[in-house]
Design an enzyme around this catalytic site. Structure first.
Site, PDB file in Angstrom:
ATOM      1  N   TRP A   1       0.846  -1.191   0.000  1.00  0.00           N
ATOM      2  CA  TRP A   1       0.000   0.000   0.000  1.00  0.00           C
ATOM      3  C   TRP A   1       0.883   1.244   0.000  1.00  0.00           C
ATOM      4  CZ3 TRP A   1      -1.724   2.700   4.902  1.00  0.00           C
ATOM      5  CH2 TRP A   1      -2.642   3.728   4.619  1.00  0.00           C
TER       6      TRP A   1
ATOM      7  N   ASP B   1      -1.495  -5.734   9.027  1.00  0.00           N
ATOM      8  CA  ASP B   1      -2.384  -4.642   8.627  1.00  0.00           C
ATOM      9  C   ASP B   1      -3.675  -5.299   8.143  1.00  0.00           C
ATOM     10  OD1 ASP B   1      -3.675  -2.424   7.670  1.00  0.00           O
ATOM     11  OD2 ASP B   1      -2.115  -1.817   6.264  1.00  0.00           O
TER      12      ASP B   1
ATOM     13  N   LYS C   1     -13.493   0.132   5.206  1.00  0.00           N
ATOM     14  CA  LYS C   1     -14.052  -0.665   4.115  1.00  0.00           C
ATOM     15  C   LYS C   1     -15.247  -1.497   4.568  1.00  0.00           C
ATOM     16  CE  LYS C   1     -10.597   0.698   1.473  1.00  0.00           C
ATOM     17  NZ  LYS C   1      -9.725   1.400   2.417  1.00  0.00           N
TER      18      LYS C   1
END
Length: 465
Positions: free
Chosen positions: A138, A219, A255
């Site tokens: 990311w 993560d 999300k």
């Protein structure tokens, strides 16, 4: 008398480059072409490509209004009810690390803020330790560790030849890293590739990390949103916890609950296992739960004021307590106190609105079941779009290229294999906005736009070098 010269003291500051991800949306908004597609930022859209607020979120907010809840400051560690349900969601309510209070959980400013808090913790208490980051990863991971002055290096992850996982390279690089390194792992739906290790590969990864005495750092940004199952998407984290490993986990609700703007997440630290019961048996003694809780409360009081090392002064007076108390939970209190100490000058305390939404949804059985159904719906729509894109590419591309890697990937992203020049052609010619590494967000794609996107990908792949 001399005239004042109007020169700004900030004149030497250069213009910062646009953010590689958020900058995509800025360029998209400036485009007036009706065919434009924004596949850059990972935010869920409906089939009509509109933002979506979950019904269960609306119900949770209505509950907050009905209760007349105030806007007072939260404690530094955040909303207690949020921290409780968040840790239980990640590990499972019956997990031994939960039952034995081995998890220190701090509410953070979504995934980014939680990662940043953990990075500061590493810099302060593990000076010189490096973090291993997947290549690619990311776009903000490197920024976070650079800003915290934590050294990092990369381990191989993506194999461009297979558009799959370079598992051998990954294992080799983790083995070669200095002992005691932090290994940053994506819990599920790897960003940007969408390529996850198999369960067997996760076992091997955990073997190597244990052998090298590394510290896993997960993560977890897509729990429940990747496969549609909260438990399946947390299986990698639970595997490491079941092995008794110390680990860090950053979580986000952006999300899976669509709480992008609420900035709601958490950092969890799982402390080591110690066989306290066996040590008690060795000296034929017992310690009541009431006494243990008293000691833990005492450590909490002390650790809120002093540094971690000062807790030794507290336990030195009582060998019996030192031998028999559940010091795993005490370690959690100590770690939590230092995370709070870091958070205080950063942002003082976290926001309450998103925390109450999560606590209401995850903590209420009826709302929780509704949430799971909505997550399955969102994950299902992305799976349908993924299948349609593959079908369109396979039907339109007469070159014989194998596009099946798209179906092997998981989550909201697909790593197309397009290089920077090809990605720029996608934008300049086809008005399709994506990151320069070829990542597209399937959450921003509709079934109706799949054929248009397939045309753009085929043209860019075959006609642009």
């Amino acid at each position: 008398m001399t005239a004042a010269v109007n020169v700004s003291r900030f004149e030497g500051i250069a213009m910062a480059p646009p953010d590689p991800i958020l900058g995509v949306s800025e360029a998209f908004r400036a485009d007036t072409d009706v065919k434009k597609l924004n596949l850059g930022v990972g935010a869920y859209r409906t089939e009509e490509l509109q933002p979506y607020v979950l019904d269960v979120v609306k119900k949770a907010e209505n509950l907050m209004l009905e209760r007349g809840e105030n806007k007072e400051y939260l404690p530094i560690e955040g909303l207690a009810a949020f921290n409780k349900v968040t840790a239980e969601l990640l590990f499972g309510a019956d997990n031994p690390v939960i039952k034995q209070q081995k998890v220190a959980t701090i509410q953070g400013l979504s995934g980014t803020g939680s990662l940043r808090l953990a990075a500061a913790f590493i810099e302060r208490y593990f000076p010189g330790a490096q973090v291993l980051i997947s290549s690619p990863t990311w776009g903000n991971h490197k920024n976070i560790f650079n800003d915290a002055r934590v050294p990092w290096s990369e381990y191989r992850y993506y194999d461009p030849k297979t558009v799959g996982l370079d598992f051998e390279g990954m294992i080799s690089d983790i083995k070669a890293a200095p002992e005691g390194s932090f290994v940053l792992l994506h819990g599920c739906a790897h960003n940007p590739t969408g390529i996850d290790p198999t369960p067997e590969q996760w076992e091997k990864i955990s073997d190597v990390i244990q052998e090298k005495n590394h510290i896993p750092f997960f993560d977890v940004a897509y729990q429940g949103f990747a496969s549609g199952s909260l438990d399946a998407d947390a299986s990698s984290v639970r595997l490491f916890a079941a092995r008794g490993m110390e680990l860090l986990i950053a979580q986000s609700y952006s999300k899976n609950l669509g709480l992008y703007a609420e900035r709601i997440g958490a950092i969890n630290v799982v402390c080591s296992t110690a066989d306290a019961a066996a040590r008690c048996e060795d000296i034929d003694c017992t310690l009541s739960r009431d006494m243990e809780e008293m000691v833990v409360k005492s450590v909490r009081l002390v650790s809120d004021v002093w540094n971690i090392t000062h807790y030794l002064l507290l336990i030195s007076w009582c060998p019996l307590v030192n031998l028999c108390c559940n010091w795993d939970s005490v370690k959690g209190v100590l770690v939590k106190s230092q995370l709070k100490r870091i958070a205080r000058p950063m942002y003082s305390n976290p926001p309450v609105h998103g925390a109450r939404i999560v606590a209401n949804v995850v903590g209420d059985p009826a709302l929780f079941n509704e949430w799971k159904a909505e997550m399955e719906m969102m994950a299902g729509r992305i799976k349908n779009v993924r299948q349609k894109l593959f079908d369109s590419l396979s039907a339109k591309d007469k070159s014989g290229k194998d596009w099946s890697f798209i179906l092997k990937q998981i989550g909201m992203f697909s790593f197309t294999g397009l290089n920077k020049t090809q990605s720029e052609s996608m934008t300049n010619k086809w008005h399709v906005y994506l990151t320069k590494d070829g990542r597209i967000s399937l959450a921003g794609l509709s079934l109706a736009k799949c054929e248009y996107l397939a045309d753009a990908i085929i043209d860019s792949y075959h006609n642009v070098s």
